[in-house]
Design a protein around this motif. Structure first.
Motif, PDB file in Angstrom:
ATOM      1  N   PRO A  28      43.285  20.197 -16.655  1.00 61.38           N
ATOM      2  CA  PRO A  28      42.037  20.779 -17.151  1.00 61.38           C
ATOM      3  C   PRO A  28      40.796  20.109 -16.560  1.00 61.38           C
ATOM      4  CG  PRO A  28      43.561  20.362 -18.958  1.00 61.38           C
ATOM      5  CD  PRO A  28      44.136  19.722 -17.742  1.00 61.38           C
ATOM      6  N   ALA A  29      39.782  20.934 -16.333  1.00 63.40           N
ATOM      7  CA  ALA A  29      38.501  20.460 -15.814  1.00 63.40           C
ATOM      8  C   ALA A  29      37.796  19.613 -16.881  1.00 63.40           C
ATOM      9  CB  ALA A  29      37.637  21.663 -15.425  1.00 63.40           C
ATOM     10  N   PRO A  30      36.794  18.815 -16.479  1.00 62.03           N
ATOM     11  CA  PRO A  30      36.101  17.945 -17.442  1.00 62.03           C
ATOM     12  C   PRO A  30      35.576  18.672 -18.689  1.00 62.03           C
ATOM     13  CG  PRO A  30      35.478  17.334 -15.223  1.00 62.03           C
ATOM     14  CD  PRO A  30      36.322  18.578 -15.104  1.00 62.03           C
ATOM     15  N   ALA A  31      34.992  19.840 -18.529  1.00 62.57           N
ATOM     16  CA  ALA A  31      34.462  20.574 -19.694  1.00 62.57           C
ATOM     17  C   ALA A  31      35.598  20.984 -20.635  1.00 62.57           C
ATOM     18  CB  ALA A  31      33.683  21.802 -19.231  1.00 62.57           C
ATOM     19  N   GLU A  32      36.722  21.380 -20.067  1.00 60.50           N
ATOM     20  CA  GLU A  32      37.862  21.782 -20.881  1.00 60.50           C
ATOM     21  C   GLU A  32      38.480  20.568 -21.584  1.00 60.50           C
ATOM     22  OE1 GLU A  32      41.839  24.561 -20.452  1.00 60.50           O
ATOM     23  OE2 GLU A  32      40.628  24.128 -18.691  1.00 60.50           O
ATOM     24  N   ARG A  33      38.529  19.410 -20.871  1.00 57.32           N
ATOM     25  CA  ARG A  33      39.030  18.176 -21.503  1.00 57.32           C
ATOM     26  C   ARG A  33      38.130  17.757 -22.660  1.00 57.32           C
ATOM     27  NH1 ARG A  33      39.405  16.104 -16.218  1.00 57.32           N
ATOM     28  NH2 ARG A  33      37.837  14.547 -16.766  1.00 57.32           N
ATOM     29  N   GLU A  34      36.846  17.949 -22.503  1.00 61.66           N
ATOM     30  CA  GLU A  34      35.893  17.625 -23.572  1.00 61.66           C
ATOM     31  C   GLU A  34      36.146  18.505 -24.798  1.00 61.66           C
ATOM     32  OE1 GLU A  34      31.123  17.885 -24.022  1.00 61.66           O
ATOM     33  OE2 GLU A  34      31.861  16.899 -22.197  1.00 61.66           O
ATOM     34  N   ALA A  35      36.424  19.782 -24.586  1.00 58.90           N
ATOM     35  CA  ALA A  35      36.718  20.696 -25.693  1.00 58.90           C
ATOM     36  C   ALA A  35      38.036  20.303 -26.373  1.00 58.90           C
ATOM     37  CB  ALA A  35      36.785  22.136 -25.192  1.00 58.90           C
ATOM     38  N   ILE A  36      39.027  19.906 -25.592  1.00 64.97           N
ATOM     39  CA  ILE A  36      40.308  19.471 -26.155  1.00 64.97           C
ATOM     40  C   ILE A  36      40.107  18.192 -26.965  1.00 64.97           C
ATOM     41  CG2 ILE A  36      42.621  18.598 -25.585  1.00 64.97           C
ATOM     42  CD1 ILE A  36      42.505  20.468 -23.080  1.00 64.97           C
ATOM     43  N   ALA A  37      39.310  17.268 -26.441  1.00 64.58           N
ATOM     44  CA  ALA A  37      39.041  16.011 -27.153  1.00 64.58           C
ATOM     45  C   ALA A  37      38.382  16.291 -28.497  1.00 64.58           C
ATOM     46  CB  ALA A  37      38.153  15.102 -26.306  1.00 64.58           C
ATOM     47  N   GLU A  38      37.440  17.199 -28.508  1.00 64.34           N
ATOM     48  CA  GLU A  38      36.770  17.555 -29.768  1.00 64.34           C
ATOM     49  C   GLU A  38      37.762  18.192 -30.744  1.00 64.34           C
ATOM     50  OE1 GLU A  38      33.270  20.545 -31.246  1.00 64.34           O
ATOM     51  OE2 GLU A  38      32.961  19.492 -29.344  1.00 64.34           O
ATOM     52  N   LEU A  40      40.942  17.703 -30.965  1.00 65.69           N
ATOM     53  CA  LEU A  40      41.919  16.732 -31.456  1.00 65.69           C
ATOM     54  C   LEU A  40      41.275  15.520 -32.129  1.00 65.69           C
ATOM     55  CD1 LEU A  40      44.521  16.755 -28.520  1.00 65.69           C
ATOM     56  CD2 LEU A  40      44.593  18.007 -30.681  1.00 65.69           C
ATOM     57  N   GLY A  41      39.953  15.494 -32.204  1.00 61.82           N
ATOM     58  CA  GLY A  41      39.264  14.391 -32.864  1.00 61.82           C
ATOM     59  C   GLY A  41      39.250  13.102 -32.053  1.00 61.82           C
ATOM     60  N   LEU A  42      39.216  13.239 -30.737  1.00 57.20           N
ATOM     61  CA  LEU A  42      39.188  12.078 -29.850  1.00 57.20           C
ATOM     62  C   LEU A  42      37.749  11.756 -29.457  1.00 57.20           C
ATOM     63  CD1 LEU A  42      42.029  13.209 -27.408  1.00 57.20           C
ATOM     64  CD2 LEU A  42      42.239  11.610 -29.321  1.00 57.20           C
ATOM     65  N   SER A  43      37.498  10.496 -29.135  1.00 57.53           N
ATOM     66  CA  SER A  43      36.182  10.126 -28.611  1.00 57.53           C
ATOM     67  C   SER A  43      36.032  10.663 -27.192  1.00 57.53           C
ATOM     68  CB  SER A  43      36.010   8.607 -28.612  1.00 57.53           C
ATOM     69  OG  SER A  43      36.124   8.098 -29.923  1.00 57.53           O
ATOM     70  N   ALA A  44      37.114  10.595 -26.423  1.00 54.48           N
ATOM     71  CA  ALA A  44      37.100  11.110 -25.048  1.00 54.48           C
ATOM     72  C   ALA A  44      38.529  11.354 -24.579  1.00 54.48           C
ATOM     73  CB  ALA A  44      36.415  10.111 -24.109  1.00 54.48           C
ATOM     74  N   LEU A  45      38.639  12.230 -23.621  1.00 56.22           N
ATOM     75  CA  LEU A  45      39.914  12.518 -22.960  1.00 56.22           C
ATOM     76  C   LEU A  45      39.632  12.384 -21.467  1.00 56.22           C
ATOM     77  CD1 LEU A  45      42.857  13.424 -23.093  1.00 56.22           C
ATOM     78  CD2 LEU A  45      42.061  15.789 -23.246  1.00 56.22           C
ATOM     79  N   LYS A  46      39.890  11.174 -20.938  1.00 58.02           N
ATOM     80  CA  LYS A  46      39.505  10.861 -19.564  1.00 58.02           C
ATOM     81  C   LYS A  46      40.352  11.589 -18.532  1.00 58.02           C
ATOM     82  CE  LYS A  46      37.639   6.317 -20.555  1.00 58.02           C
ATOM     83  NZ  LYS A  46      37.740   4.879 -20.247  1.00 58.02           N
ATOM     84  N   LYS A  47      41.660  11.644 -18.777  1.00 62.45           N
ATOM     85  CA  LYS A  47      42.573  12.307 -17.843  1.00 62.45           C
ATOM     86  C   LYS A  47      43.576  13.112 -18.645  1.00 62.45           C
ATOM     87  CE  LYS A  47      42.515   8.578 -14.438  1.00 62.45           C
ATOM     88  NZ  LYS A  47      43.332   7.555 -13.764  1.00 62.45           N
TER      89      LYS A  47
END
Length: 186
Positions: A28-38, A40-47
């Protein structure tokens, strides 16, 4: 109509080859990883990467096998300091027609949770993307803790009352101490 799209991770079962595995590589692209992190309640999803293949399994089933890799950031449960965790998991799902899964059940009968939790009912589409999100969610540390973070001991009591400590709530520790004392005397 959904076409097989390895980049999106959506595969129409009728479009899968029964002779050759169908590969996928989801990153997933950075914007999509950011949406996934949100989500799942994560601070960030780097990779995040999920790669593998879907292959025919028996006469009417399908097997998805893959490797999930992720770097997640979560707040420490004690200090709220960001904790980075690397996740590397093998993932397997077996898709079978519902008639095969529940072949011995009578209508209205209670069922027990199967020991093999990798079996899924087969629908019209196999979503490697959904498997990626579910697998990531299950692999996340439930209580991430920063190095050296310790809860310590909280002691609460009303005025004039001796506070109850953790050791006091363990009745068998007193019995073990008594046993050890008696062993020393013998």
């Amino acid at each position: 109509m959904t076409q097989n799209d390895p980049k999106a991770g959506e595969f129409r079962v009728s479009g899968l080859s029964t002779r050759h595995p169908t590969g996928f590589d989801l990153q997933p692209a950075p914007a999509e990883r950011e949406a996934i992190a949100e989500r799942l309640g994560l601070s960030a999803l780097k990779k995040l990467r999920f790669e593998g293949e879907i292959a025919a399994d028996g006469a009417r089933g399908w097997a998805l096998q893959g490797r999930l890799g992720a770097t997640v950031v979560q707040p420490c449960v004690v200090t709220l300091v960001p904790v980075t965790t690397r996740i590397d998991e093998d993932v397997e799902r077996i898709y079978m027609p519902e008639t095969q899964i529940a072949k011995d059940l009578e209508p209205g009968a209670e069922i027990e949770m199967p020991e093999d939790t990798s079996i899924e009912p087969l629908g019209r589409v196999i979503s490697a993307y959904d498997v990626m999100i579910e697998s990531l969610s299950l692999a996340l540390p439930q209580y991430p803790r920063a190095d050296g973070a310790d809860l310590g001991q909280a002691v609460f009591a009303e005025d004039g009352v001796t506070p109850l400590k953790d050791e006091d709530t363990k009745p068998f520790s007193a019995l073990a101490a008594l046993r050890d004392e008696l062993d020393k005397k013998s």
